[in-house]
Design an enzyme around this catalytic site. Structure first.
Site, short mmCIF file in Angstrom:
data_model
loop_
_atom_site.label_atom_id
_atom_site.label_comp_id
_atom_site.label_asym_id
_atom_site.label_seq_id
_atom_site.Cartn_x
_atom_site.Cartn_y
_atom_site.Cartn_z
N HIS A 1 0.79 -1.23 0.00
CA HIS A 1 0.00 0.00 0.00
C HIS A 1 0.82 1.27 0.00
CE1 HIS A 1 -4.00 -1.83 0.91
NE2 HIS A 1 -3.26 -2.76 1.47
N LYS B 1 -7.85 13.69 4.74
CA LYS B 1 -6.96 12.52 4.69
C LYS B 1 -5.94 12.70 5.80
CE LYS B 1 -6.07 13.88 0.37
NZ LYS B 1 -6.39 12.66 -0.33
N ARG B 2 -5.16 11.65 6.09
CA ARG B 2 -4.13 11.81 7.10
C ARG B 2 -3.22 12.98 6.74
NH1 ARG B 2 -3.30 8.23 11.47
NH2 ARG B 2 -1.49 9.55 11.84
N LYS C 1 1.24 14.20 1.12
CA LYS C 1 -0.12 14.54 0.68
C LYS C 1 -0.28 16.04 0.45
CE LYS C 1 -2.08 10.59 3.22
NZ LYS C 1 -2.82 9.77 2.24
N THR D 1 -8.43 6.81 -1.75
CA THR D 1 -9.81 6.30 -1.88
C THR D 1 -10.80 7.42 -1.61
OG1 THR D 1 -9.51 5.42 0.35
CG2 THR D 1 -9.44 3.83 -1.46
N LYS E 1 -14.58 8.60 -3.27
CA LYS E 1 -15.80 8.94 -2.51
C LYS E 1 -16.33 10.29 -2.96
CE LYS E 1 -13.80 6.29 1.15
NZ LYS E 1 -12.82 6.31 2.25
C1 26V Z 1 2.55 4.58 6.92
C2 26V Z 1 3.52 5.24 7.64
C3 26V Z 1 3.88 4.74 8.97
C4 26V Z 1 5.18 5.25 9.48
C5 26V Z 1 5.52 6.64 9.11
C6 26V Z 1 5.17 7.10 7.76
C7 26V Z 1 4.12 6.36 7.08
C8 26V Z 1 3.70 6.78 5.85
C9 26V Z 1 2.73 6.14 5.16
C10 26V Z 1 2.17 5.01 5.70
C11 26V Z 1 1.14 4.37 4.88
C12 26V Z 1 0.90 2.95 5.21
C13 26V Z 1 0.09 2.27 4.22
C14 26V Z 1 -1.16 3.00 3.85
O1 26V Z 1 -1.96 3.36 4.67
N1 26V Z 1 -1.35 3.20 2.56
C15 26V Z 1 -2.54 3.78 1.98
O2 26V Z 1 -3.36 2.71 1.54
C16 26V Z 1 -4.54 3.15 0.90
C17 26V Z 1 -5.35 1.92 0.57
O3 26V Z 1 -4.69 1.15 -0.37
C18 26V Z 1 -4.21 3.98 -0.33
O4 26V Z 1 -5.41 4.44 -0.91
C19 26V Z 1 -3.34 5.16 0.05
O5 26V Z 1 -2.92 5.84 -1.12
C20 26V Z 1 -2.12 4.66 0.82
O6 26V Z 1 -1.35 5.75 1.31
#
Ligand code: 26V
Length: 751
Positions: A309, A489-490, A495, A596, A600
């Site tokens: 992801h 979003k986060r 982003k 996503t 929406k």
């Molecule tokens: C996790 C972390 C954790 C540690 C610090 C930085 C960091 C940065 C990004 C993430 C993302 C983890 C995976 C995630 O949530 N991905 C999201 O998954 C969605 C569903 O597939 C997708 O629509 C998003 O674009 C994607 O960011």
């Protein structure tokens, strides 16, 4: 029928019941109905294993899926009660951070709707994602207790022993029914420990990270900025996969598996790397049942599949070997053997499971020992194959495939936007609810003035509802006649909420100098920053401070308002999505795997302003260039620039007067008077000195494109409504029903 059942359960007339009493009674009715919907499990069954299931509130959605919503709504009204207020009684289970967890929840809905045998496996966190509040324009965090009152999850009475650091812990299995829309009822299995103790939480969301008996499922993703936090994360993950693996093997054996044929009974989808230890754990458990390592590794490879992801390196989990030795010593012999197997297969050190520094790469283990690796949007999968995971793609080209994300239209249209759903049904019939492709029929109305006016009217109503909700929640008044641009979003630098911030400052200056926007703008944000992520928190602070500076300026506030939704979550999103005019999807190209929220907003008749990133690319393919506002660098340019390593933010700052003016404003006198000097200066320094996600090169293109969108909205409302209609009509591809069908056809082969 509903009336008699409700009154029988409550023992009184609806008018005399409290909302809590009605809620509990309805929960009982829904549970009975979902059981009677039943399900068939034959052949291969899916276990979608995920550290996050961001399911959101369940009552309204379950009523819709079971076909009971309208009747319930009517019965409540007759008793002088409202569904909206009833829904306030329910605490939201925020068991996820964002897109990844919400995707898992959408997938469960689609699996059940499509009558596919597929369950979720995860953890029953006592506190979901932290509760966010704003104090002095700063984010502050507090625990999100949601396990009060009547519960959807039921204790099955089953437990599984899990060994952590040599001690045995007992994982208890809870289950939540997942009702499909006119489909079947599947399960979400969530594990928990009886010994978890909420009283160890001290200030804010602080707690003793070492006392795992008391803290193991206390929080979703506890702060991992120190060793104790990271170890706790490993313990949580192992609790989930070990109890999950035991449950899976038990179920399959009950259904007749001799374990050698496990792949005929089970498919396990590994949602990002958080559940990756399920691979060595299954191999270990099969070993205990007398199956030799080589055969066990092959069985597990055939059972498991992995979804990636993100391409952000910092998010790809790599655990120091020492952590795993300490936390899960029983797994290390298996992991070592897997590592040796890989070293026999290839001499590409870049694909090793255990690297030279002794770190265990979870994603590498996934790709070597599953039969499928997928990305979540076409562009993302191509980037994985060509760049990030190229070494693996060369080894196993046949394993790589794309599954573009999707969203469930039940929650994200039928439930959150009943007015629009009803109107669409009046135009094209009810078929789109189960076959999202039928939305295309709407395109026939693209030049129908009356339909376009009705769409505009529904949007205007939804904007008023959002304004009303926001006033009640935060005491903020917004102008429903302004254009609503929404970025929810986060909070993460990639982003680029900070790009939006720079635009808003730029617009502040424009208004000051008499260049008014074509329409008044309400810029709405919803975003939580990870508690230890300083720059993200600084961006929130800058947005909140700017919001105040603008509000206090009567000249500017007529044209511009900036609002941050406090504690953005699924429930808030359900209010924001139907009310949006312009959907901000402005990540640095190549960095957002899919997104996503973009889907929406589109489905609810917003037009996208975005970069060619993630699923935005496919949104453009569907709606055509005329119905989307694209700007900025593309992913190839960005990837090349990172390879060259020659991006210099300071040069842009020094040579572009507009950028300099906006950046200087962040830490200028007005902002400092309203905000925190250190935080504002630190954000300014970060931008000039680094700007790792390249906001400056896209700044001017963003300003031009966004102003074009605002002008189109203001000057030609019919053209705007037509764009909205085209977006709705082309949204069918982004139904998670389509995504799940593809997973099933290419990877799972269920039933
Ligand atoms: C996790 C972390 C954790 C540690 C610090 C930085 C960091 C940065 C990004 C993430 C993302 C983890 C995976 C995630 O949530 N991905 C999201 O998954 C969605 C569903 O597939 C997708 O629509 C998003 O674009 C994607 O960011």
């Amino acid at each position: 029928m509903m009336k008699t059942r409700l009154e029988a359960l409550c023992g009184k007339k609806i008018a005399e019941c409290s909302y809590e009493e009605i809620y509990e009674a309805l929960m009982k009715i829904v549970k009975e109905e979902s059981r009677s919907q039943g399900r068939k499990v034959e052949g291969r069954k899916l276990y979608y294993i995920s550290a996050e299931f961001l399911i959101g509130k369940l009552l309204g959605n379950n009523l819709i899926n079971l076909g009971l919503y309208d009747e319930t709504d009517k019965v409540l009204k007759e008793g002088g009660k409202s569904m909206a207020e009833l829904e306030e009684t329910e605490a939201e289970p925020s068991l996820g951070n964002g897109g990844l967890g919400r995707l898992a929840a959408c997938f469960l809905d689609s699996l059940a709707t499509l009558k596919l045998p597929g369950d979720g496996v995860g953890l029953r966190y006592h506190c979901g994602l932290f509760h966010q509040s704003f104090k002095n324009n700063l984010q502050s965090e507090s625990p999100d207790y949601w396990l009060n009152g009547a519960q959807w999850a039921e204790d099955t009475g089953k437990t599984y022993d899990v060994s952590l650091a040599g001690e045995t812990y007992r994982a208890r299995l809870y289950q939540i029914d997942v009702t499909g829309y006119g489909g079947q009822t599947n399960k979400l299995h969530l594990f928990d420990l009886d010994t978890v103790d909420e009283s160890i939480i001290t200030e804010g969301i602080r707690f003793d990270k070492t006392d795992i008996e008391k803290n193991l499922t206390l929080f979703l993703y506890p702060d991992d900025s120190d060793d104790a936090g990271r170890k706790l994360r490993v313990y949580q993950q192992y609790l989930m996969v070990s109890a999950g693996a035991q449950m899976i093997l038990e179920e399959c054996m009950e259904r007749g598996s001799n374990l050698h044929d496990l792949a005929d009974y089970a498919a396990v989808q590994i949602n990002d790397t958080h559940p990756s230890m399920v691979i060595p754990e299954l191999i270990r458990l099969l070993g205990e049942q007398g199956i030799a390592f080589e055969e066990a590794a092959e069985i597990v490879t055939n059972v498991c599949a992995y979804t990636n992801h993100t391409i952000l390196a910092e998010a790809l989990e790599k655990w120091p070997k020492e952590y795993l030795e300490e936390a899960v010593p029983q797994l290390m012999p298996v992991i070592r053997k897997l590592d040796e197997t890989v070293k026999e297969r290839t001499d590409d050190a870049g694909t090793a499971i255990i690297d030279e520094d002794g770190r265990v790469h979870m994603a590498h283990m996934d790709i070597h020992f599953t039969h499928s690796t997928n990305g979540v949007a076409a562009l993302h999968t191509e980037i994985l194959k060509d760049s990030e995971l190229n070494g693996f793609y060369k080894l196993y080209p046949e394993k790589f495939n794309n599954k573009t994300n999707g969203i469930t239209f039940r929650r994200w249209l039928l439930s959150c936007n009943r007015a629009l759903a009803g109107y669409i049904e009046s135009l094209i019939g009810p078929g789109f609810k189960k076959d999202a492709g039928e939305l295309k029929k709407l395109a026939a109305y693209a030049d129908n003035g009356e339909v376009l006016q009705n769409l505009t009217r529904i949007k205007a109503e939804n904007k008023k509802l959002l304004a009303k909700w926001l006033f009640k929640k935060q005491g903020i008044l917004i102008n429903p006649d302004s254009m609503f641009t929404i970025q929810s979003k986060r909070l993460h630098e990639y982003k680029r909420q900070q790009l939006n911030l720079l635009y808003l400052i730029h617009t502040y200056f424009e208004v000051k100098s008499g260049h008014l926007p074509a329409a008044p703008i309400t810029a709405v944000f919803g975003a939580k920053a990870a508690p230890a992520y300083t720059t993200a928190k600084n961006i929130i602070h800058a947005l909140l401070t700017l919001s105040k500076v603008v509000a206090d300026d009567p000249q500017v506030s007529k044209w511009l308002q900036i609002v941050m939704i406090e504690n953005y979550n699924v429930t808030a999103a359900e209010k924001m999505v139907p009310a949006c005019d312009l959907s901000e999807q402005i990540s640095l190209a190549s960095k957002e795997a899919s997104g996503t929220g973009n889907m929406k907003f589109m489905l609810n008749g917003a037009v996208t302003l975005g970069t060619l990133d993630g699923a935005n690319v496919e949104i453009q393919d569907c709606v055509g260039e005329d119905n989307i506002y694209i700007f900025g660098q593309n992913s190839v340019q960005v990837i090349r620039c990172y390879e060259r390593g020659d991006y210099c933010a300071r040069e842009w700052y020094e040579t572009d007067a507009n950028i300099r003016r906006a950046v200087d404003f962040i830490a200028g006198d007005l902002m400092q008077a309203a905000g925190d000097r250190e935080s504002l200066e630190s954000l300014k320094r970060e931008l000039i000195g680094k700007d790792w996600f390249q906001t400056f090169p896209d700044f001017n293109a963003y300003v031009v494109r966004k102003n074009q969108a605002i002008t189109d909205y203001a000057v030609n409302p019919e053209k705007w409504a037509r764009m909205a209609l085209m977006n709705i009509s082309q949204a069918g591809f982004f139904s998670s029903d389509r995504t799940i069908k593809e997973y099933n056809e290419d990877i799972w082969h269920l039933g």
